[in-house]
Design an enzyme around this catalytic site. Sequence first.
Site, mmCIF file in Angstrom:
data_model
loop_
_atom_site.group_PDB
_atom_site.id
_atom_site.type_symbol
_atom_site.label_atom_id
_atom_site.label_comp_id
_atom_site.label_asym_id
_atom_site.label_seq_id
_atom_site.Cartn_x
_atom_site.Cartn_y
_atom_site.Cartn_z
ATOM 1 N N LYS A 268 65.214 29.534 16.925
ATOM 2 C CA LYS A 268 63.862 29.668 17.459
ATOM 3 C C LYS A 268 62.882 29.024 16.488
ATOM 4 O O LYS A 268 62.810 29.410 15.322
ATOM 5 C CB LYS A 268 63.533 31.153 17.653
ATOM 6 C CG LYS A 268 62.142 31.405 18.186
ATOM 7 C CD LYS A 268 61.903 32.879 18.441
ATOM 8 C CE LYS A 268 60.479 33.121 18.900
ATOM 9 N NZ LYS A 268 60.199 34.547 19.101
ATOM 10 N N LYS B 3 65.272 27.570 21.492
ATOM 11 C CA LYS B 3 63.927 27.782 22.028
ATOM 12 C C LYS B 3 62.904 27.123 21.139
ATOM 13 O O LYS B 3 62.990 27.319 19.921
ATOM 14 C CB LYS B 3 63.688 29.293 22.077
ATOM 15 C CG LYS B 3 62.299 29.713 22.405
ATOM 16 C CD LYS B 3 62.135 31.189 22.258
ATOM 17 C CE LYS B 3 60.669 31.508 22.493
ATOM 18 N NZ LYS B 3 60.355 32.880 22.272
HETATM 19 C C1 PBG Z 1 58.290 37.277 20.745
HETATM 20 C C2 PBG Z 1 58.459 36.110 21.643
HETATM 21 C C3 PBG Z 1 57.665 34.956 21.765
HETATM 22 C C4 PBG Z 1 58.181 34.250 22.842
HETATM 23 C C5 PBG Z 1 59.270 34.954 23.315
HETATM 24 N N1 PBG Z 1 59.444 36.098 22.553
HETATM 25 C C6 PBG Z 1 56.460 34.550 21.060
HETATM 26 C C7 PBG Z 1 56.461 34.185 19.648
HETATM 27 O O1 PBG Z 1 57.500 34.132 18.978
HETATM 28 O O2 PBG Z 1 55.369 33.969 19.149
HETATM 29 C C8 PBG Z 1 57.618 32.971 23.396
HETATM 30 C C9 PBG Z 1 57.920 32.706 24.829
HETATM 31 C C10 PBG Z 1 57.109 31.659 25.479
HETATM 32 O O3 PBG Z 1 56.260 30.971 24.868
HETATM 33 O O4 PBG Z 1 57.306 31.487 26.687
HETATM 34 N N2 PBG Z 1 58.637 37.099 19.418
#
Ligand code: PBG
Length: 336
Positions: free
Chosen positions: A200, A253
């Site tokens: 991520k 992601k």
């Molecule tokens: C929570 C999380 C996030 C997303 C999914 N789970 C946000 C982040 O890490 O700031 C992002 C999902 C999206 O942008 O569609 N940690």
Amino acid sequence: MGFPTVRPRRIRSSQRIRNLVAETDLGPERLIAPLFVQEDAREPVQIEAMPGVYRWPVDAVADEAKRILDEGIDKFLIFGIPARKDEEASEAYNPHGVVQTAVRKLRKELGDRATIMTDVCMCQYTTHGHCGIVTQSGGAWRVDNDRTLPYMGKIAVSHVEAGADVVAPSSMMDGVVGQLRRSLDEAGFTDALIMGYSVKYASSFYGPFREAAESAPAFGDRRTYQMDPRNAMEALKEAELDVEEGADILMVKPALPYLDVIRLVKEAFPQYPLIAYSVSGEYSMMRAAGERGWLDEDRALLEAMYSIRRAGADAVITYYASRAAKLLREFDGRVF
Ligand code: PBG
């Protein structure tokens, strides 16, 4: 001048031939729909930066899920927006919290017709908006990895107790997958799946989500825990650790700006299912351009999804899930 001996155009000559030889397929079973549930909402609230995406009241979420189910999507990823935040995200593991209540309702209304996945994180639940426990000393702050882990285990167990099939830890804390596996097993939930947010990135493409989930950090950013966009090989380390710690499914992601990473992870770990999360910013970009008539949104969103599949993702989490399912049915194999 002689004739070309090889004519690649022949295999593109008709829709039937193109369909016959297409290398990549896409069906609704490959798509997962995110759902936002807001504890204090009385009616669906449209997210400004994500037209067509809503925060649902707990009482309305099962009806929305049924509508999506009727389109052919039977996997949901649930995000909660609690009415109360604190330093330790206590609403995130409250058995009567927003996600737990929503999951119980979904389970009751949908039975075993759907797979329910939940996002396991703290950022929507903390006053500071970070994904873990923050410790301050002097003017400095840090997200304390090891103090965070037990909370993550508690959150995951509470989701599975409520009826979730799959828990997806998104905090990027070191060791979080191993912690979840231990906590779930100790609670007797040996059958609950873990989908790690293995790879991520610290991405600006999460912007609209943070409006949707009210989860923007109050100070600082997430670069001490999420990955540096300049790195691809590091993804292999993250994926490998998730595998060692017991993840059942890996994730990359965002998706579109990281197709190379999807391919890299799939080639390194072909024996593990890989899911790509096409995030809020990817949706909002195509939505905005589509609304302005700058591109054909229907074709663009399907092209993007095929690209993600072609790169190596087995499935895609996307805010377009139900629309894509409808398009795939209507186009009936005549997309490209
Ligand atoms: C929570 C999380 C996030 C997303 C999914 N789970 C946000 C982040 O890490 O700031 C992002 C999902 C999206 O942008 O569609 N940690």
